[in-house]
Motif scaffolding. Structure first.
Motif: not given
Length: 56
Positions: A46-53
């Motif tokens: 989850f941490a790998q994509v938490s700031n994807l936006e």
């Protein structure tokens, strides 16, 4: 030994018909399809994509 590419469907069908029957018959049946395991997302994933936006 190399086999040239078939230049027509008729030639491809003829080439396939030349395959020995021992290679075309079914041996043992394949095992049945297994149920997929449920997806689980851990904190590291989850941490790998938490700031994807921010990057999209």
């Amino acid at each position: 030994m190399t086999n040239p590419e078939a230049e027509s469907f008729a030639e491809l069908i003829a080439d396939c018909a030349d395959i020995p029957a021992a290679l075309r018959t079914r041996g043992q049946d394949l095992p049945g399809q297994r149920a997929a395991s449920p997806w689980e997302v851990d904190d590291a994933t989850f941490a790998q994509v938490s700031n994807l936006e921010e990057f999209v």
